[in-house]
Design a protein around this motif. Structure first.
Motif, PDB file in Angstrom:
ATOM      1  N   ILE A 140      -9.017   4.647   0.342  1.00  0.00           N
ATOM      2  CA  ILE A 140      -9.377   4.387  -1.050  1.00  0.00           C
ATOM      3  C   ILE A 140      -8.720   5.420  -1.954  1.00  0.00           C
ATOM      4  O   ILE A 140      -8.147   5.074  -2.996  1.00  0.00           O
ATOM      5  N   LEU A 141      -8.766   6.683  -1.569  1.00  0.00           N
ATOM      6  CA  LEU A 141      -8.108   7.737  -2.343  1.00  0.00           C
ATOM      7  C   LEU A 141      -6.609   7.489  -2.457  1.00  0.00           C
ATOM      8  O   LEU A 141      -6.023   7.630  -3.537  1.00  0.00           O
ATOM      9  N   TYR A 142      -5.996   7.092  -1.346  1.00  0.00           N
ATOM     10  CA  TYR A 142      -4.561   6.808  -1.364  1.00  0.00           C
ATOM     11  C   TYR A 142      -4.257   5.681  -2.352  1.00  0.00           C
ATOM     12  O   TYR A 142      -3.324   5.775  -3.149  1.00  0.00           O
ATOM     13  N   GLU A 143      -5.064   4.631  -2.306  1.00  0.00           N
ATOM     14  CA  GLU A 143      -4.847   3.483  -3.197  1.00  0.00           C
ATOM     15  C   GLU A 143      -5.056   3.872  -4.654  1.00  0.00           C
ATOM     16  O   GLU A 143      -4.286   3.463  -5.533  1.00  0.00           O
ATOM     17  N   LEU A 144      -6.091   4.650  -4.941  1.00  0.00           N
ATOM     18  CA  LEU A 144      -6.324   5.098  -6.315  1.00  0.00           C
ATOM     19  C   LEU A 144      -5.145   5.926  -6.818  1.00  0.00           C
ATOM     20  O   LEU A 144      -4.687   5.740  -7.955  1.00  0.00           O
ATOM     21  N   GLU A 145      -4.642   6.807  -6.001  1.00  0.00           N
ATOM     22  CA  GLU A 145      -3.506   7.638  -6.398  1.00  0.00           C
ATOM     23  C   GLU A 145      -2.244   6.804  -6.566  1.00  0.00           C
ATOM     24  O   GLU A 145      -1.430   7.062  -7.456  1.00  0.00           O
ATOM     25  N   ARG A 146      -2.087   5.783  -5.735  1.00  0.00           N
ATOM     26  CA  ARG A 146      -0.937   4.889  -5.861  1.00  0.00           C
ATOM     27  C   ARG A 146      -0.981   4.140  -7.188  1.00  0.00           C
ATOM     28  O   ARG A 146       0.023   4.034  -7.901  1.00  0.00           O
ATOM     29  N   VAL A 147      -2.162   3.640  -7.539  1.00  0.00           N
ATOM     30  CA  VAL A 147      -2.322   2.917  -8.797  1.00  0.00           C
ATOM     31  C   VAL A 147      -2.040   3.842  -9.975  1.00  0.00           C
ATOM     32  O   VAL A 147      -1.342   3.465 -10.923  1.00  0.00           O
ATOM     33  N   ALA A 148      -2.571   5.054  -9.926  1.00  0.00           N
ATOM     34  CA  ALA A 148      -2.345   6.013 -11.013  1.00  0.00           C
ATOM     35  C   ALA A 148      -0.852   6.319 -11.164  1.00  0.00           C
ATOM     36  O   ALA A 148      -0.336   6.377 -12.281  1.00  0.00           O
ATOM     37  N   ALA A 149      -0.167   6.487 -10.059  1.00  0.00           N
ATOM     38  CA  ALA A 149       1.254   6.817 -10.108  1.00  0.00           C
ATOM     39  C   ALA A 149       2.100   5.647 -10.612  1.00  0.00           C
ATOM     40  O   ALA A 149       3.111   5.859 -11.298  1.00  0.00           O
ATOM     41  N   SER A 150       1.686   4.432 -10.316  1.00  0.00           N
ATOM     42  CA  SER A 150       2.493   3.272 -10.692  1.00  0.00           C
ATOM     43  C   SER A 150       2.156   2.718 -12.075  1.00  0.00           C
ATOM     44  O   SER A 150       2.893   1.901 -12.605  1.00  0.00           O
ATOM     45  N   SER A 151       1.059   3.171 -12.666  1.00  0.00           N
ATOM     46  CA  SER A 151       0.638   2.640 -13.960  1.00  0.00           C
ATOM     47  C   SER A 151       1.354   3.341 -15.116  1.00  0.00           C
ATOM     48  O   SER A 151       1.581   4.550 -15.083  1.00  0.00           O
ATOM     49  N   ASN A 152       1.683   2.548 -16.123  1.00  0.00           N
ATOM     50  CA  ASN A 152       2.272   3.099 -17.343  1.00  0.00           C
ATOM     51  C   ASN A 152       1.225   3.311 -18.424  1.00  0.00           C
ATOM     52  O   ASN A 152       1.539   3.829 -19.488  1.00  0.00           O
ATOM     53  N   GLU A 153      -0.014   2.880 -18.157  1.00  0.00           N
ATOM     54  CA  GLU A 153      -1.081   2.981 -19.143  1.00  0.00           C
ATOM     55  C   GLU A 153      -1.888   4.256 -18.928  1.00  0.00           C
ATOM     56  O   GLU A 153      -2.422   4.495 -17.849  1.00  0.00           O
ATOM     57  N   LEU A 154      -1.977   5.056 -19.970  1.00  0.00           N
ATOM     58  CA  LEU A 154      -2.676   6.338 -19.889  1.00  0.00           C
ATOM     59  C   LEU A 154      -4.152   6.153 -19.536  1.00  0.00           C
ATOM     60  O   LEU A 154      -4.688   6.888 -18.697  1.00  0.00           O
TER      61      LEU A 154
END
Length: 79
Positions: free
Chosen positions: A43-57
């Motif tokens: 879950i942590l890995y996925e959350l960090e992946r989403v944060a890294a790939s998102s352009n929305e602050l």
């Protein structure tokens, strides 16, 4: 005036909590759809992946806040 401020703060906390819960729920859904075991590390890995790939602050903020809270948790449920 103080009562209004208290109500607004309470609503803001509820909204923040809801967004953090949705971020974790989305991570769990994504892991499940990919057939990846659902555990804290994934879950942590996925959350960090989403944060890294998102352009929305805003997305980055709430996803990283969710990861931060998940890291702090020890896995026990409150009594």
């Amino acid at each position: 005036m103080e009562i209004t401020s208290f109500i607004i703060q309470k609503k803001m906390r509820a909204i923040r909590t809801g967004l953090i819960n949705r971020a974790i729920g989305s991570a769990v859904t994504e892991l499940t759809s990919k057939g990846i075991p659902v555990n804290k590390e994934n879950i942590l890995y996925e959350l960090e992946r989403v944060a890294a790939s998102s352009n929305e602050l805003q997305t980055k903020i709430f996803v990283l806040e969710a990861a931060k809270l998940l890291r702090k948790s020890d896995g026990s449920s409150p009594n």
